[in-house]
Design an enzyme around this catalytic site. Structure first.
Site, PDB file in Angstrom:
ATOM      1  N   ASP A  91       0.628 -10.228  10.773  1.00  0.00           N
ATOM      2  CA  ASP A  91       1.766 -10.557  10.401  1.00  0.00           C
ATOM      3  C   ASP A  91       2.639 -11.873  11.152  1.00  0.00           C
ATOM      4  O   ASP A  91       2.434 -11.578  12.580  1.00  0.00           O
ATOM      5  CB  ASP A  91       2.443  -9.963   9.394  1.00  0.00           C
ATOM      6  N   ASP A 275      -0.887  -4.672   1.957  1.00  0.00           N
ATOM      7  CA  ASP A 275      -0.248  -3.613   3.646  1.00  0.00           C
ATOM      8  C   ASP A 275       0.971  -3.247   2.515  1.00  0.00           C
ATOM      9  O   ASP A 275       1.235  -3.838   2.403  1.00  0.00           O
ATOM     10  CB  ASP A 275      -0.644  -4.587   4.838  1.00  0.00           C
ATOM     11  N   CYS A 313      -7.077  15.098  -2.666  1.00  0.00           N
ATOM     12  CA  CYS A 313      -7.486  14.718  -1.720  1.00  0.00           C
ATOM     13  C   CYS A 313      -8.684  15.431  -0.654  1.00  0.00           C
ATOM     14  O   CYS A 313      -8.390  16.061  -0.433  1.00  0.00           O
ATOM     15  CB  CYS A 313      -6.339  14.308  -1.380  1.00  0.00           C
ATOM     16  N   CYS A 315      -8.180  14.340   2.649  1.00  0.00           N
ATOM     17  CA  CYS A 315      -8.608  14.180   4.370  1.00  0.00           C
ATOM     18  C   CYS A 315      -7.944  15.871   5.019  1.00  0.00           C
ATOM     19  O   CYS A 315      -8.032  16.962   4.109  1.00  0.00           O
ATOM     20  CB  CYS A 315      -6.972  13.459   3.951  1.00  0.00           C
ATOM     21  N   CYS A 318      -5.072  18.064   3.789  1.00  0.00           N
ATOM     22  CA  CYS A 318      -5.343  19.652   2.126  1.00  0.00           C
ATOM     23  C   CYS A 318      -6.096  19.139   2.760  1.00  0.00           C
ATOM     24  O   CYS A 318      -6.538  21.296   1.831  1.00  0.00           O
ATOM     25  CB  CYS A 318      -5.467  17.988   1.005  1.00  0.00           C
ATOM     26  N   HIS A 344      -2.244  11.633   5.482  1.00  0.00           N
ATOM     27  CA  HIS A 344      -2.373  11.895   4.040  1.00  0.00           C
ATOM     28  C   HIS A 344      -2.161  10.591   3.238  1.00  0.00           C
ATOM     29  O   HIS A 344      -2.953  10.436   2.765  1.00  0.00           O
ATOM     30  CB  HIS A 344      -1.987  13.618   3.553  1.00  0.00           C
TER      31      HIS A 344
HETATM   32 ZN   LIG Z   1      -4.896  14.624   1.985  1.00  0.00          ZN
END
Ligand SMILES: [Zn+2]
Length: 396
Positions: A91, A275, A313, A315, A318, A344
Protein backbone atom coordinates in the site's frame (compact mmCIF):
# COMPACT_ATOMS: atom_id res chain seq x y z
CA UNK A 1 5.42 -8.97 -18.85
CA UNK A 2 5.24 -11.17 -15.75
CA UNK A 3 1.56 -10.43 -14.98
CA UNK A 4 -1.54 -12.16 -16.33
CA UNK A 5 -5.13 -12.44 -15.13
CA UNK A 6 -7.40 -15.21 -16.36
CA UNK A 7 -11.00 -15.78 -15.24
CA UNK A 8 -12.30 -19.33 -15.03
CA UNK A 9 -15.88 -19.47 -13.74
CA UNK A 10 -18.63 -16.91 -13.22
CA UNK A 11 -21.73 -16.79 -11.03
CA UNK A 12 -23.57 -13.56 -11.67
CA UNK A 13 -20.84 -10.98 -11.16
CA UNK A 14 -18.76 -13.22 -8.89
CA UNK A 15 -15.88 -14.92 -10.64
CA UNK A 16 -12.87 -17.13 -10.03
CA UNK A 17 -9.56 -16.36 -11.60
CA UNK A 18 -5.80 -16.73 -11.53
CA UNK A 19 -3.61 -13.68 -11.13
CA UNK A 20 -0.03 -14.46 -12.12
CA UNK A 21 2.74 -12.30 -10.60
CA UNK A 22 6.56 -12.46 -10.67
CA UNK A 23 6.42 -14.40 -7.38
CA UNK A 24 3.77 -16.88 -8.42
CA UNK A 25 0.06 -17.27 -9.12
CA UNK A 26 -2.86 -16.32 -6.87
CA UNK A 27 -6.24 -18.05 -7.05
CA UNK A 28 -8.93 -15.36 -6.78
CA UNK A 29 -10.99 -14.24 -4.99
CA UNK A 30 -8.47 -14.20 -2.17
CA UNK A 31 -7.83 -12.58 1.19
CA UNK A 32 -4.37 -11.06 1.75
CA UNK A 33 -3.04 -11.09 5.30
CA UNK A 34 -1.64 -7.71 6.33
CA UNK A 35 2.05 -7.58 7.19
CA UNK A 36 2.22 -3.83 7.82
CA UNK A 37 5.77 -3.88 9.23
CA UNK A 38 7.09 -6.83 7.20
CA UNK A 39 5.43 -9.25 9.59
CA UNK A 40 1.89 -10.56 9.82
CA UNK A 41 1.71 -9.99 13.55
CA UNK A 42 2.47 -13.11 15.59
CA UNK A 43 2.67 -15.37 12.51
CA UNK A 44 5.75 -16.91 10.87
CA UNK A 45 5.80 -17.13 7.05
CA UNK A 46 5.65 -20.92 7.52
CA UNK A 47 2.33 -20.46 9.33
CA UNK A 48 1.03 -18.38 6.45
CA UNK A 49 2.03 -20.96 3.87
CA UNK A 50 0.49 -23.74 5.96
CA UNK A 51 -2.87 -21.98 6.26
CA UNK A 52 -3.01 -21.37 2.51
CA UNK A 53 -2.12 -17.68 2.22
CA UNK A 54 -0.82 -16.82 -1.26
CA UNK A 55 -0.37 -13.03 -1.34
CA UNK A 56 0.36 -10.75 1.58
CA UNK A 57 0.51 -7.01 2.08
CA UNK A 58 3.17 -4.61 3.32
CA UNK A 59 2.92 -0.89 3.93
CA UNK A 60 5.10 1.80 2.37
CA UNK A 61 4.38 4.40 5.06
CA UNK A 62 5.36 2.17 7.96
CA UNK A 63 8.35 0.52 6.30
CA UNK A 64 9.69 3.87 5.08
CA UNK A 65 9.70 5.19 8.65
CA UNK A 66 11.01 1.96 10.17
CA UNK A 67 13.37 0.30 9.29
CA UNK A 68 13.58 2.44 6.09
CA UNK A 69 12.97 1.29 2.52
CA UNK A 70 16.66 1.81 1.67
CA UNK A 71 17.63 -0.71 4.34
CA UNK A 72 15.01 -3.20 3.13
CA UNK A 73 16.46 -2.88 -0.37
CA UNK A 74 20.00 -3.30 0.94
CA UNK A 75 18.83 -6.53 2.59
CA UNK A 76 17.58 -7.83 -0.77
CA UNK A 77 14.03 -6.44 -0.78
CA UNK A 78 10.92 -7.28 1.19
CA UNK A 79 10.63 -10.88 0.00
CA UNK A 80 14.09 -11.82 1.23
CA UNK A 81 13.99 -9.54 4.28
CA UNK A 82 10.91 -11.28 5.72
CA UNK A 83 11.49 -14.66 4.05
CA UNK A 84 8.23 -14.65 2.11
CA UNK A 85 8.79 -15.88 -1.45
CA UNK A 86 5.16 -15.52 -2.55
CA UNK A 87 3.46 -12.46 -4.05
CA UNK A 88 3.45 -9.20 -2.05
CA UNK A 89 1.45 -5.99 -2.52
CA UNK A 90 2.47 -2.70 -0.91
CA UNK A 91 0.00 0.00 0.00
CA UNK A 92 1.27 3.47 -0.86
CA UNK A 93 0.76 5.12 2.51
CA UNK A 94 -1.98 7.45 1.29
CA UNK A 95 -4.42 6.06 3.83
CA UNK A 96 -1.94 6.39 6.71
CA UNK A 97 -0.79 9.89 5.80
CA UNK A 98 -4.32 11.22 5.45
CA UNK A 99 -5.25 9.61 8.78
CA UNK A 100 -2.70 11.86 10.52
CA UNK A 101 -5.31 14.56 11.11
CA UNK A 102 -3.63 17.70 12.46
CA UNK A 103 -0.15 16.32 11.76
CA UNK A 104 -0.15 16.81 7.99
CA UNK A 105 -0.62 19.50 5.35
CA UNK A 106 -1.59 18.78 1.76
CA UNK A 107 -0.59 20.69 -1.34
CA UNK A 108 -0.74 19.78 -5.00
CA UNK A 109 2.83 18.54 -4.88
CA UNK A 110 2.36 16.11 -2.00
CA UNK A 111 1.83 15.83 1.75
CA UNK A 112 4.01 17.08 4.61
CA UNK A 113 3.56 15.14 7.80
CA UNK A 114 5.21 14.24 11.06
CA UNK A 115 6.27 10.69 11.78
CA UNK A 116 4.03 9.02 14.36
CA UNK A 117 7.20 7.38 15.76
CA UNK A 118 9.55 10.28 16.48
CA UNK A 119 7.74 13.41 15.26
CA UNK A 120 10.32 13.95 12.49
CA UNK A 121 9.29 15.99 9.44
CA UNK A 122 8.49 13.91 6.37
CA UNK A 123 7.16 14.54 2.88
CA UNK A 124 5.46 12.13 0.51
CA UNK A 125 4.96 12.91 -3.16
CA UNK A 126 3.74 10.57 -5.90
CA UNK A 127 7.36 10.34 -7.09
CA UNK A 128 8.89 9.64 -3.67
CA UNK A 129 6.32 6.95 -2.93
CA UNK A 130 7.08 5.21 -6.24
CA UNK A 131 10.77 5.16 -5.22
CA UNK A 132 9.90 3.76 -1.77
CA UNK A 133 7.77 1.01 -3.30
CA UNK A 134 10.54 0.33 -5.85
CA UNK A 135 12.99 -0.18 -3.00
CA UNK A 136 10.64 -2.45 -1.05
CA UNK A 137 10.18 -4.63 -4.13
CA UNK A 138 6.58 -5.84 -3.91
CA UNK A 139 4.95 -7.41 -6.97
CA UNK A 140 2.01 -5.00 -6.93
CA UNK A 141 2.47 -1.36 -5.88
CA UNK A 142 -0.40 1.01 -5.22
CA UNK A 143 -0.47 4.59 -6.46
CA UNK A 144 -0.15 7.45 -3.95
CA UNK A 145 -3.70 8.76 -3.55
CA UNK A 146 -5.69 11.35 -1.63
CA UNK A 147 -8.03 9.56 0.78
CA UNK A 148 -11.03 11.53 2.14
CA UNK A 149 -13.18 10.33 5.09
CA UNK A 150 -16.07 8.04 4.14
CA UNK A 151 -18.92 10.47 4.72
CA UNK A 152 -17.25 13.48 3.08
CA UNK A 153 -19.44 15.99 1.26
CA UNK A 154 -19.45 16.06 -2.52
CA UNK A 155 -16.88 18.86 -2.88
CA UNK A 156 -14.36 17.27 -0.52
CA UNK A 157 -14.72 13.87 -2.19
CA UNK A 158 -14.42 15.44 -5.64
CA UNK A 159 -11.23 17.30 -4.75
CA UNK A 160 -9.64 14.13 -3.35
CA UNK A 161 -10.75 12.05 -6.33
CA UNK A 162 -9.46 14.56 -8.90
CA UNK A 163 -6.16 14.99 -7.07
CA UNK A 164 -5.80 11.20 -6.97
CA UNK A 165 -6.14 11.16 -10.77
CA UNK A 166 -3.48 13.85 -11.17
CA UNK A 167 -1.20 11.99 -8.79
CA UNK A 168 -1.85 8.76 -10.68
CA UNK A 169 -0.40 10.30 -13.83
CA UNK A 170 2.70 11.36 -11.89
CA UNK A 171 2.98 7.87 -10.39
CA UNK A 172 2.66 6.34 -13.86
CA UNK A 173 5.45 8.48 -15.29
CA UNK A 174 7.78 7.87 -12.33
CA UNK A 175 6.98 4.13 -12.20
CA UNK A 176 7.88 3.84 -15.90
CA UNK A 177 11.07 5.85 -15.39
CA UNK A 178 12.18 3.64 -12.50
CA UNK A 179 11.52 0.48 -14.48
CA UNK A 180 13.76 1.85 -17.21
CA UNK A 181 16.48 3.50 -15.11
CA UNK A 182 16.59 1.17 -12.10
CA UNK A 183 16.56 -2.36 -13.52
CA UNK A 184 18.42 -3.84 -10.53
CA UNK A 185 15.58 -3.26 -8.05
CA UNK A 186 14.59 -6.30 -5.95
CA UNK A 187 11.56 -6.96 -8.19
CA UNK A 188 12.30 -5.40 -11.59
CA UNK A 189 8.82 -5.96 -13.02
CA UNK A 190 6.21 -4.41 -10.72
CA UNK A 191 2.55 -3.72 -11.49
CA UNK A 192 1.22 -0.26 -10.60
CA UNK A 193 -2.45 -0.31 -9.56
CA UNK A 194 -4.51 2.90 -9.71
CA UNK A 195 -7.04 3.55 -6.93
CA UNK A 196 -10.67 4.44 -7.57
CA UNK A 197 -11.82 7.21 -5.20
CA UNK A 198 -14.98 9.29 -4.96
CA UNK A 199 -16.42 8.62 -1.51
CA UNK A 200 -20.05 7.51 -1.53
CA UNK A 201 -20.97 9.58 -4.58
CA UNK A 202 -21.83 7.45 -7.59
CA UNK A 203 -21.07 10.15 -10.15
CA UNK A 204 -17.61 10.70 -8.64
CA UNK A 205 -16.86 6.96 -8.61
CA UNK A 206 -17.84 6.82 -12.29
CA UNK A 207 -15.70 9.85 -13.09
CA UNK A 208 -12.79 8.28 -11.20
CA UNK A 209 -13.08 5.05 -13.20
CA UNK A 210 -13.28 7.00 -16.47
CA UNK A 211 -10.25 9.10 -15.57
CA UNK A 212 -8.24 6.05 -14.62
CA UNK A 213 -9.12 4.21 -17.83
CA UNK A 214 -8.29 7.27 -19.91
CA UNK A 215 -4.90 7.40 -18.17
CA UNK A 216 -3.63 4.00 -19.19
CA UNK A 217 -4.13 0.27 -19.56
CA UNK A 218 -3.71 -1.06 -16.02
CA UNK A 219 -2.88 -4.57 -14.87
CA UNK A 220 -5.36 -4.29 -11.99
CA UNK A 221 -7.46 -1.76 -10.12
CA UNK A 222 -7.67 -0.70 -6.46
CA UNK A 223 -10.94 0.48 -4.95
CA UNK A 224 -10.13 2.83 -2.08
CA UNK A 225 -11.87 5.07 0.40
CA UNK A 226 -14.46 2.51 1.51
CA UNK A 227 -15.01 1.02 4.98
CA UNK A 228 -13.81 4.38 6.34
CA UNK A 229 -16.93 5.32 8.26
CA UNK A 230 -19.72 5.17 5.68
CA UNK A 231 -22.80 2.94 6.09
CA UNK A 232 -22.54 -0.57 4.67
CA UNK A 233 -25.34 -0.13 2.10
CA UNK A 234 -23.43 2.89 0.76
CA UNK A 235 -20.29 0.80 0.39
CA UNK A 236 -22.14 -1.98 -1.43
CA UNK A 237 -23.81 0.58 -3.73
CA UNK A 238 -20.39 2.00 -4.65
CA UNK A 239 -19.14 -1.50 -5.48
CA UNK A 240 -22.09 -1.91 -7.86
CA UNK A 241 -21.13 1.35 -9.59
CA UNK A 242 -17.45 0.46 -9.83
CA UNK A 243 -18.12 -3.07 -11.10
CA UNK A 244 -19.94 -1.63 -14.11
CA UNK A 245 -17.29 1.00 -14.76
CA UNK A 246 -14.10 -1.12 -14.65
CA UNK A 247 -12.90 -3.66 -17.21
CA UNK A 248 -13.99 -7.18 -16.30
CA UNK A 249 -10.82 -8.89 -17.43
CA UNK A 250 -8.60 -7.33 -14.74
CA UNK A 251 -8.36 -8.02 -11.00
CA UNK A 252 -10.09 -5.62 -8.60
CA UNK A 253 -8.73 -5.05 -5.12
CA UNK A 254 -11.04 -3.65 -2.42
CA UNK A 255 -8.66 -1.96 -0.01
CA UNK A 256 -8.86 -2.41 3.73
CA UNK A 257 -12.14 -4.30 3.74
CA UNK A 258 -12.04 -7.56 5.62
CA UNK A 259 -15.11 -8.33 7.71
CA UNK A 260 -16.43 -11.70 6.57
CA UNK A 261 -19.86 -10.40 5.50
CA UNK A 262 -18.20 -7.62 3.50
CA UNK A 263 -15.97 -10.12 1.70
CA UNK A 264 -18.94 -12.23 0.66
CA UNK A 265 -20.98 -9.18 -0.42
CA UNK A 266 -18.03 -7.82 -2.39
CA UNK A 267 -17.29 -11.13 -4.13
CA UNK A 268 -20.93 -11.02 -5.24
CA UNK A 269 -20.09 -7.66 -6.78
CA UNK A 270 -17.06 -8.77 -8.76
CA UNK A 271 -14.19 -8.05 -6.34
CA UNK A 272 -11.13 -10.34 -6.43
CA UNK A 273 -8.65 -9.20 -3.75
CA UNK A 274 -9.06 -8.11 -0.13
CA UNK A 275 -6.92 -7.14 2.84
CA UNK A 276 -7.67 -6.08 6.40
CA UNK A 277 -5.90 -5.92 9.74
CA UNK A 278 -9.09 -7.07 11.48
CA UNK A 279 -8.25 -10.77 11.85
CA UNK A 280 -4.92 -10.22 13.57
CA UNK A 281 -6.13 -7.20 15.55
CA UNK A 282 -9.15 -9.16 16.74
CA UNK A 283 -6.84 -11.99 17.74
CA UNK A 284 -4.84 -9.63 19.93
CA UNK A 285 -8.09 -8.50 21.56
CA UNK A 286 -9.23 -12.04 22.37
CA UNK A 287 -11.86 -12.20 19.63
CA UNK A 288 -12.38 -14.94 17.05
CA UNK A 289 -14.34 -15.28 13.82
CA UNK A 290 -16.77 -18.19 13.56
CA UNK A 291 -19.48 -19.16 11.08
CA UNK A 292 -21.92 -17.94 13.75
CA UNK A 293 -20.38 -14.47 14.05
CA UNK A 294 -17.61 -13.11 16.21
CA UNK A 295 -17.05 -14.38 19.71
CA UNK A 296 -14.99 -12.90 22.53
CA UNK A 297 -13.07 -15.46 24.53
CA UNK A 298 -12.99 -13.19 27.57
CA UNK A 299 -16.69 -13.99 27.93
CA UNK A 300 -17.25 -16.35 30.90
CA UNK A 301 -19.44 -18.71 28.90
CA UNK A 302 -16.33 -20.17 27.23
CA UNK A 303 -14.71 -21.01 30.61
CA UNK A 304 -15.35 -24.76 30.51
CA UNK A 305 -16.14 -25.23 26.81
CA UNK A 306 -14.26 -28.27 25.46
CA UNK A 307 -15.16 -27.50 21.84
CA UNK A 308 -13.05 -25.72 19.18
CA UNK A 309 -13.57 -22.12 18.09
CA UNK A 310 -15.43 -23.39 15.02
CA UNK A 311 -16.09 -27.10 14.53
CA UNK A 312 -15.89 -26.81 10.73
CA UNK A 313 -12.50 -25.05 10.78
CA UNK A 314 -9.45 -27.14 9.88
CA UNK A 315 -6.80 -24.73 11.18
CA UNK A 316 -4.13 -25.78 13.69
CA UNK A 317 -5.83 -23.91 16.53
CA UNK A 318 -9.19 -25.60 16.00
CA UNK A 319 -7.72 -29.06 15.49
CA UNK A 320 -5.76 -28.96 18.74
CA UNK A 321 -7.20 -26.55 21.30
CA UNK A 322 -10.47 -26.02 23.18
CA UNK A 323 -12.25 -22.72 23.76
CA UNK A 324 -11.58 -23.27 27.47
CA UNK A 325 -7.81 -23.43 26.90
CA UNK A 326 -7.80 -20.44 24.54
CA UNK A 327 -9.87 -18.44 27.03
CA UNK A 328 -7.34 -19.31 29.73
CA UNK A 329 -4.44 -18.10 27.54
CA UNK A 330 -6.25 -14.88 26.66
CA UNK A 331 -7.25 -14.01 30.22
CA UNK A 332 -3.71 -14.77 31.44
CA UNK A 333 -2.27 -12.56 28.63
CA UNK A 334 -0.15 -15.44 27.35
CA UNK A 335 1.56 -14.78 24.00
CA UNK A 336 0.41 -18.12 22.65
CA UNK A 337 -3.20 -17.01 23.00
CA UNK A 338 -2.93 -14.09 20.60
CA UNK A 339 -0.85 -16.18 18.22
CA UNK A 340 -3.38 -19.04 18.09
CA UNK A 341 -6.29 -16.64 17.64
CA UNK A 342 -4.50 -14.71 14.87
CA UNK A 343 -3.72 -18.01 13.16
CA UNK A 344 -7.38 -19.04 13.28
CA UNK A 345 -8.74 -15.63 12.18
CA UNK A 346 -6.44 -15.31 9.16
CA UNK A 347 -7.15 -18.92 8.24
CA UNK A 348 -10.88 -18.25 8.57
CA UNK A 349 -10.83 -15.52 5.89
CA UNK A 350 -8.42 -17.37 3.61
CA UNK A 351 -10.66 -20.45 3.85
CA UNK A 352 -13.81 -18.35 3.34
CA UNK A 353 -12.43 -17.19 0.00
CA UNK A 354 -11.39 -20.76 -0.87
CA UNK A 355 -14.99 -21.88 -0.22
CA UNK A 356 -16.32 -18.96 -2.29
CA UNK A 357 -14.10 -20.02 -5.20
CA UNK A 358 -15.35 -23.60 -4.93
CA UNK A 359 -18.99 -22.43 -4.88
CA UNK A 360 -18.49 -20.22 -7.95
CA UNK A 361 -16.77 -23.08 -9.74
CA UNK A 362 -19.49 -25.66 -9.05
CA UNK A 363 -22.39 -23.30 -9.75
CA UNK A 364 -23.71 -23.08 -6.17
CA UNK A 365 -22.46 -19.59 -5.27
CA UNK A 366 -25.85 -17.84 -4.98
CA UNK A 367 -27.24 -20.39 -2.52
CA UNK A 368 -23.95 -20.79 -0.69
CA UNK A 369 -23.42 -17.06 -0.16
CA UNK A 370 -27.04 -16.45 0.95
CA UNK A 371 -26.89 -19.31 3.48
CA UNK A 372 -23.45 -18.23 4.70
CA UNK A 373 -24.57 -14.64 5.29
CA UNK A 374 -27.83 -15.72 7.00
CA UNK A 375 -26.00 -17.87 9.49
CA UNK A 376 -23.16 -15.42 10.20
CA UNK A 377 -25.40 -12.35 10.58
CA UNK A 378 -27.89 -14.25 12.78
CA UNK A 379 -25.02 -15.02 15.15
CA UNK A 380 -23.85 -11.41 15.10
CA UNK A 381 -27.36 -10.15 15.89
CA UNK A 382 -27.78 -12.69 18.69
CA UNK A 383 -24.65 -11.33 20.38
CA UNK A 384 -25.49 -7.71 19.70
CA UNK A 385 -22.08 -7.37 18.05
CA UNK A 386 -23.19 -5.78 14.80
CA UNK A 387 -22.29 -2.24 15.86
CA UNK A 388 -18.93 -1.10 14.48
CA UNK A 389 -16.30 1.39 15.46
CA UNK A 390 -16.27 4.32 13.04
CA UNK A 391 -12.78 3.65 11.71
CA UNK A 392 -12.44 -0.13 11.82
CA UNK A 393 -9.41 -0.57 9.60
CA UNK A 394 -6.74 1.99 10.35
CA UNK A 395 -3.63 0.15 9.22
CA UNK A 396 -1.42 1.19 12.09
ZN1 LIG B 1 -9.72 -22.48 13.27
Amino acid sequence: MSFRFTTHHEAGRARTGTFVTPHGPIATPTFMAVGTLATVKALDPDDLRALGATMILGNAYHLHLRPGDALVREMGGLHRFMDWDGPILTDSGGFQVFSLEGLRTIDEGGVDFRSHIDGSKQRFTPESVMQIERNLGADVVMQFDHVAPGQSALDTSRDAMERSLRWLERCRVEHARLRRDDPDAPTPDQALFPIVQGGIHAELRQASCRGIRDGGDWIGYGIGGLSVGEAKPDMYAMLDVVDDALPHDRPRYLMGVGYPEDLVEAVRRGVDLFDCVAPTRMGRNGAALTRDGRINLRNARHRADPGPLDDACDCTTCRRFSRAYLRHLVTADEMLGLRLLSLHNVHFLVALMRDARAAVADGTFDGWSAAWLDRYLAGERARGSVARPVLPHSKK
